[in-house]
Design an enzyme around this catalytic site. Structure first.
Site, PDB file in Angstrom:
ATOM      1  N   GLY A 170       2.802  -1.069   4.303  1.00 34.95           N
ATOM      2  CA  GLY A 170       2.871   0.352   3.974  1.00 34.95           C
ATOM      3  C   GLY A 170       4.309   0.763   3.719  1.00 34.95           C
TER       4      GLY A 170
ATOM      5  N   LYS B 268       0.198   4.232  -0.365  1.00 26.61           N
ATOM      6  CA  LYS B 268      -0.433   5.447   0.171  1.00 26.61           C
ATOM      7  C   LYS B 268      -0.163   6.622  -0.781  1.00 26.61           C
ATOM      8  CE  LYS B 268       0.116   3.520   4.723  1.00 26.61           C
ATOM      9  NZ  LYS B 268       0.014   3.732   6.156  1.00 26.61           N
TER      10      LYS B 268
ATOM     11  N   ASN C 262       0.877  -1.174   0.000  1.00 26.66           N
ATOM     12  CA  ASN C 262       0.000   0.000   0.000  1.00 26.66           C
ATOM     13  C   ASN C 262       0.914   1.225   0.000  1.00 26.66           C
ATOM     14  OD1 ASN C 262      -1.797   2.054   0.451  1.00 26.66           O
ATOM     15  ND2 ASN C 262      -2.252   1.489   2.572  1.00 26.66           N
TER      16      ASN C 262
ATOM     17  N   SER D  94       3.225  -2.000  10.346  1.00 25.82           N
ATOM     18  CA  SER D  94       4.682  -1.987  10.537  1.00 25.82           C
ATOM     19  C   SER D  94       5.322  -3.349  10.298  1.00 25.82           C
ATOM     20  CB  SER D  94       5.051  -1.432  11.917  1.00 25.82           C
ATOM     21  OG  SER D  94       4.599  -0.093  12.035  1.00 25.82           O
TER      22      SER D  94
ATOM     23  N   GLY E  80       2.170   2.446  10.586  1.00 28.16           N
ATOM     24  CA  GLY E  80       3.075   3.574  10.396  1.00 28.16           C
ATOM     25  C   GLY E  80       3.769   4.039  11.666  1.00 28.16           C
TER      26      GLY E  80
ATOM     27  N   GLU F  57      -6.929   4.750   7.647  1.00 25.14           N
ATOM     28  CA  GLU F  57      -6.760   6.180   7.314  1.00 25.14           C
ATOM     29  C   GLU F  57      -8.007   6.714   6.615  1.00 25.14           C
ATOM     30  OE1 GLU F  57      -2.951   5.768   5.353  1.00 25.14           O
ATOM     31  OE2 GLU F  57      -2.081   5.218   7.284  1.00 25.14           O
TER      32      GLU F  57
ATOM     33  N   GLU G 107      -5.404  -4.933  10.637  1.00 21.48           N
ATOM     34  CA  GLU G 107      -4.399  -3.887  10.812  1.00 21.48           C
ATOM     35  C   GLU G 107      -4.697  -3.118  12.102  1.00 21.48           C
ATOM     36  OE1 GLU G 107      -2.470  -2.730   6.870  1.00 21.48           O
ATOM     37  OE2 GLU G 107      -4.281  -1.536   7.026  1.00 21.48           O
TER      38      GLU G 107
ATOM     39  N   HIS H 225      -9.489   1.138   4.733  1.00 26.34           N
ATOM     40  CA  HIS H 225      -8.218   1.355   5.433  1.00 26.34           C
ATOM     41  C   HIS H 225      -8.470   2.310   6.603  1.00 26.34           C
ATOM     42  CE1 HIS H 225      -4.160   2.699   6.314  1.00 26.34           C
ATOM     43  NE2 HIS H 225      -3.749   1.596   5.706  1.00 26.34           N
TER      44      HIS H 225
HETATM   45  C1  PEP Z   1      -0.896   0.180   6.014  1.00 27.89           C
HETATM   46  O1  PEP Z   1      -1.080   1.382   5.935  1.00 27.89           O
HETATM   47  O2  PEP Z   1      -1.682  -0.596   5.484  1.00 27.89           O
HETATM   48  C2  PEP Z   1       0.290  -0.274   6.740  1.00 27.89           C
HETATM   49  C3  PEP Z   1       0.302  -1.501   7.161  1.00 27.89           C
HETATM   50  O3  PEP Z   1       1.298   0.653   6.919  1.00 27.89           O
HETATM   51  P1  PEP Z   1       2.725   0.375   7.619  1.00 27.89           P
HETATM   52  O4  PEP Z   1       3.241  -0.931   7.088  1.00 27.89           O
HETATM   53  O5  PEP Z   1       3.553   1.551   7.226  1.00 27.89           O
HETATM   54  O6  PEP Z   1       2.457   0.302   9.092  1.00 27.89           O
END
Ligand code: PEP
Length: 250
Positions: free
Chosen positions: A233, A11, A9, A212, A173, A97, A167, A95
């Site tokens: 991400g 973003k 992803n 993460s 993030g 966000e 998630e 998601h």
């Molecule tokens: C995401 O936004 O789907 C995600 C998992 O981000 P990150 O890996 O940066 O935590």
């Protein structure tokens, strides 16, 4: 046997130039990825570039969002048929966000899931609790509510060819990752709640972990029996890290 899906992803990151370099790097190493299915989800405006650069490779692509509507006066929105014009296979829906920054509620997410499927796209449904909810001990309740909203809209059978991404919001993030045990517990809960409604669907459904996941922690997360891949991400923006995660999937 469920094939793990590792999806990047991106973003709102990248430029034409950086995306070309990133895809060149991923394509150069994809031959070593034996087990996982691999996909990337760029910003909408780069879908044409990504389609051109990934056609004929084993790497799939998708979008990060879609409209609940199919066409019309919805300034700034992008519809499922438009995603089909760029041969998207997947689309991320719900998601965190989108839920927290853009006000998408369970009903909107369920509608997006339905619209995606109706138009031949495979939705990746994101669910997960905030830190406050985890501390209150309501993780399972929150995740069950988010998933049940989709099941109530489309029926449990519709999940069989979809993907759920668990998630935890506090891990996205932030550099904080759920431990393999924490993640496995929620994944098992999700599979269990779906099994109560349809055992076959629960067995077939791929449940990714996201939050993460990186080159260092992917292997132990992906080794858990109910973790069927990752939604990545930050680490999906570096070809070497992303490929390491893809290889860790089996
Ligand atoms: C995401 O936004 O789907 C995600 C998992 O981000 P990150 O890996 O940066 O935590």
């Amino acid at each position: 046997m469920r094939q793990p899906l590792i999806a990047g992803n991106w973003k709102m990151n990248g430029t034409r130039e950086s995306i070309k370099a990133l895809l060149d790097g991923i394509k150069a190493g994809i031959g070593d990825v034996k087990v996982a299915e691999v996909a990337v989800c760029p910003p909408f405006v780069y879908l044409a570039d990504v389609q051109e650069q990934l056609s004929g490779t084993p790497i799939a692509w998708g979008a990060q969002n879609l409209s609940t509507e199919l066409k019309g006066a919805f300034t700034g929105e992008v519809s499922a048929p438009m995603l089909n014009d760029f041969a998207c296979k997947y689309v991320i829906v719900g998601h965190s966000e989108r839920r927290t920054l853009f006000g998408e509620d369970d009903a909107t997410v369920a509608t997006k899931f339905a619209v995606a499927r109706d138009n031949g796209l495979k939705p990746i449904l994101c669910v997960g609790e905030t830190l406050e909810e985890r501390e209150q001990g309501v993780t399972e309740k929150v995740v069950a509510r988010q998933i049940q909203a989709v099941i109530d809209k489309v029926g449990v059978a519709a999940l069989a060819d979809g993907v759920i991404a668990y998630e935890p919001v506090w891990a996205i993030g932030t550099g904080k990752t759920a431990t393999p045990e924490q993640a496995q517990a929620v994944h098992a809960f999700i599979r269990g709640m779906i099994a109560e409604q349809d055992a076959g669907v629960a067995e077939a459904l791929r449940i990714q972990y996201g939050g993460s996941m990186n080159a260092g922690n992917a292997a132990e997360l992906l080794a858990q029996p109910d973790i069927d891949g990752g939604l990545i991400g930050g680490a999906s923006l570096k070809a070497d890290d992303f490929l390491t995660i893809c290889r860790a999937a089996g």
